[in-house]
Design a protein around this motif. Structure first.
Motif, mmCIF file in Angstrom:
data_model
loop_
_atom_site.group_PDB
_atom_site.id
_atom_site.type_symbol
_atom_site.label_atom_id
_atom_site.label_comp_id
_atom_site.label_asym_id
_atom_site.label_seq_id
_atom_site.Cartn_x
_atom_site.Cartn_y
_atom_site.Cartn_z
ATOM 1 N N GLY A 29 48.576 37.936 60.886
ATOM 2 C CA GLY A 29 46.715 38.873 60.808
ATOM 3 C C GLY A 29 46.700 38.188 61.972
ATOM 4 O O GLY A 29 45.665 38.643 62.989
ATOM 5 N N GLU A 30 47.108 36.427 62.409
ATOM 6 C CA GLU A 30 46.885 36.240 63.635
ATOM 7 C C GLU A 30 46.958 36.946 65.092
ATOM 8 O O GLU A 30 46.528 37.031 65.808
ATOM 9 N N TYR A 31 48.636 37.336 64.899
ATOM 10 C CA TYR A 31 48.928 38.640 66.013
ATOM 11 C C TYR A 31 47.645 39.268 66.347
ATOM 12 O O TYR A 31 47.342 39.885 67.143
ATOM 13 N N LEU A 32 47.731 39.750 64.785
ATOM 14 C CA LEU A 32 46.347 41.283 65.039
ATOM 15 C C LEU A 32 44.679 40.750 65.399
ATOM 16 O O LEU A 32 44.284 41.383 65.766
ATOM 17 N N LYS A 33 44.558 39.543 65.170
ATOM 18 C CA LYS A 33 43.152 39.033 65.926
ATOM 19 C C LYS A 33 42.207 39.557 64.664
ATOM 20 O O LYS A 33 41.896 39.831 64.944
ATOM 21 N N VAL A 34 42.980 39.558 62.907
ATOM 22 C CA VAL A 34 42.122 40.205 61.545
ATOM 23 C C VAL A 34 42.176 38.942 60.949
ATOM 24 O O VAL A 34 43.397 38.511 60.657
ATOM 25 N N PRO A 35 41.230 38.609 59.957
ATOM 26 C CA PRO A 35 41.540 38.364 58.961
ATOM 27 C C PRO A 35 42.642 38.764 58.573
ATOM 28 O O PRO A 35 42.949 39.636 57.816
ATOM 29 N N VAL A 36 42.774 37.673 56.938
ATOM 30 C CA VAL A 36 44.390 38.362 55.924
ATOM 31 C C VAL A 36 43.217 38.695 54.819
ATOM 32 O O VAL A 36 43.218 37.249 53.794
ATOM 33 N N ASN A 37 43.690 39.231 53.629
ATOM 34 C CA ASN A 37 43.134 39.171 52.011
ATOM 35 C C ASN A 37 41.765 38.791 52.144
ATOM 36 O O ASN A 37 42.204 37.669 51.010
ATOM 37 N N LEU A 38 41.139 38.866 52.707
ATOM 38 C CA LEU A 38 39.521 38.609 52.220
ATOM 39 C C LEU A 38 39.341 39.475 51.037
ATOM 40 O O LEU A 38 39.630 40.578 50.879
ATOM 41 N N LYS A 39 38.736 38.123 50.386
ATOM 42 C CA LYS A 39 38.249 38.274 48.773
ATOM 43 C C LYS A 39 36.844 38.343 48.886
ATOM 44 O O LYS A 39 36.570 38.892 47.733
ATOM 45 N N ASP A 40 36.360 37.677 49.212
ATOM 46 C CA ASP A 40 34.597 37.273 49.673
ATOM 47 C C ASP A 40 34.060 37.831 50.614
ATOM 48 O O ASP A 40 32.568 37.688 50.341
ATOM 49 N N GLU A 41 34.433 38.444 51.212
ATOM 50 C CA GLU A 41 33.471 39.626 51.960
ATOM 51 C C GLU A 41 34.879 40.704 52.546
ATOM 52 O O GLU A 41 35.318 40.739 51.940
ATOM 53 N N ASP A 42 33.444 41.173 52.613
ATOM 54 C CA ASP A 42 33.978 43.225 52.589
ATOM 55 C C ASP A 42 33.691 43.655 53.466
ATOM 56 O O ASP A 42 32.654 44.265 54.818
ATOM 57 N N LYS A 43 34.983 43.310 54.410
ATOM 58 C CA LYS A 43 34.696 43.376 55.896
ATOM 59 C C LYS A 43 36.587 43.960 56.533
ATOM 60 O O LYS A 43 37.317 43.264 55.606
ATOM 61 N N PHE A 44 36.545 44.356 57.856
ATOM 62 C CA PHE A 44 37.839 44.627 58.290
ATOM 63 C C PHE A 44 38.599 43.756 57.635
ATOM 64 O O PHE A 44 38.505 42.415 58.078
ATOM 65 N N HIS A 45 40.282 43.961 57.135
ATOM 66 C CA HIS A 45 41.000 42.842 57.355
ATOM 67 C C HIS A 45 42.596 43.807 56.882
ATOM 68 O O HIS A 45 42.587 44.655 56.583
ATOM 69 N N LEU A 55 61.476 36.083 59.368
ATOM 70 C CA LEU A 55 60.383 36.614 58.785
ATOM 71 C C LEU A 55 58.509 36.335 59.337
ATOM 72 O O LEU A 55 58.727 35.539 58.578
ATOM 73 N N MET A 56 58.190 36.947 59.706
ATOM 74 C CA MET A 56 56.351 36.224 60.582
ATOM 75 C C MET A 56 55.807 36.620 58.928
ATOM 76 O O MET A 56 56.057 37.892 58.586
ATOM 77 N N ASN A 57 55.434 35.528 58.126
ATOM 78 C CA ASN A 57 54.223 35.107 57.580
ATOM 79 C C ASN A 57 52.821 36.561 57.186
ATOM 80 O O ASN A 57 53.267 36.927 58.583
ATOM 81 N N ILE A 58 52.480 36.950 56.588
ATOM 82 C CA ILE A 58 50.940 37.487 56.574
ATOM 83 C C ILE A 58 50.161 36.942 57.346
ATOM 84 O O ILE A 58 49.934 37.529 58.083
ATOM 85 N N GLU A 59 49.892 35.341 57.368
ATOM 86 C CA GLU A 59 49.118 35.012 58.260
ATOM 87 C C GLU A 59 49.216 34.765 59.661
ATOM 88 O O GLU A 59 48.278 35.134 60.863
ATOM 89 N N GLU A 60 50.492 34.847 59.856
ATOM 90 C CA GLU A 60 51.351 35.365 61.460
ATOM 91 C C GLU A 60 50.520 36.678 62.043
ATOM 92 O O GLU A 60 50.388 36.835 63.272
#
Length: 239
Positions: free
Chosen positions: A135-151, A128-133
């Motif tokens: 996100g890395e594959y998609l080239k996007v950040p994961v579960n942002l809490k302090d920034e209001d941008k795409f993730h 099972l690929m974890n969420i960080e993996e």
């Protein structure tokens, strides 16, 4: 009676119209990208669905063929992120959340079948690929809490994981049809582990909670397959 002058700021409605026009332009731009993304997701589904009729020994070729449509979808996600960054994330993310769930599910399924190579160069079926993996594959950040941008949101990953369990329950049955008796055993342990993990979670999202409740039925489906194999003495012998 006419409103007294000065109670409504000059240009208020013109300003509101300008903001509305700006939102509309962003929405239209996102919609065009999302339509392209949906087509790419369908192409990935077409390729990976053949995994249900492909013996394990021939999976590597199929997984390789999925890399091109996956790569195109990742590029489209990048374009979407660029346009979406012009506005608050939670203002428009409902437009693409389903497509994100679909793509993440496909990435998870591709990875589970053995398509993902981690940093150590290891390719392993049943992983099972974890969420960080992801996100890395998609080239996007994961579960942002302090920034209001795409993730990639945790809820989207969890929805995709439930879809993976549903797909694996189907794969377990199709594997028996092909005479691949080891794979249902692997799937059985995997879906049980996922169910155990979801039972730890305190889910606030209503749709996610309802879908997670169905996991136990998928686990039972796989258990029934294993039970049937054991009655027919078809389970792989433990060394």
């Amino acid at each position: 009676m006419a409103a007294p002058s000065g109670l409504i700021a000059h240009g208020l409605f013109e300003d509101l119209q300008a903001r509305t026009d700006e939102d509309t332009a962003i929405r239209d731009g996102l919609r065009d990208i999302i339509q392209t993304w949906e087509k790419q997701n369908r192409s990935i589904t077409y390729v990976l669905s053949r995994g249900h009729g492909t013996p394990i020994a021939k999976l590597s070729e199929l997984l390789k063929s999925a890399e091109e449509p996956l790569g195109k979808a990742v590029e489209t996600v990048g374009k979407l992120a660029e346009v979406a960054s012009k506005a608050p994330y939670y203002k428009f993310n409902g437009m693409w959340s389903r497509q994100m769930q679909d793509l993440v599910f496909q990435i998870l399924f591709w990875g589970w079948l053995g398509g993902y190579e981690n940093g150590g160069g290891e390719v392993k079926s049943g992983r099972l690929m974890n969420i960080e993996e992801v996100g890395e594959y998609l080239k996007v950040p994961v579960n942002l809490k302090d920034e209001d941008k795409f993730h990639l949101a945790i809820e989207e990953y969890l929805h995709a994981l439930i879809s993976l369990v549903e797909e694996l329950a189907r794969l377990a049955r199709n594997s028996v049809t092909m005479g691949e008796y080891e794979r249902p055993v692997l799937i059985n342990q995997f879906v049980k582990d996922v169910l155990a993990g979801f039972q730890i979670l305190n889910l606030k999202n209503d749709s996610l909670r309802r879908r997670s409740d169905s996991l136990k039925y998928k686990v039972k489906d796989v258990e029934d397959i294993i039970y049937d194999l054991s009655l027919r003495d078809l389970l792989p012998k433990k060394e």
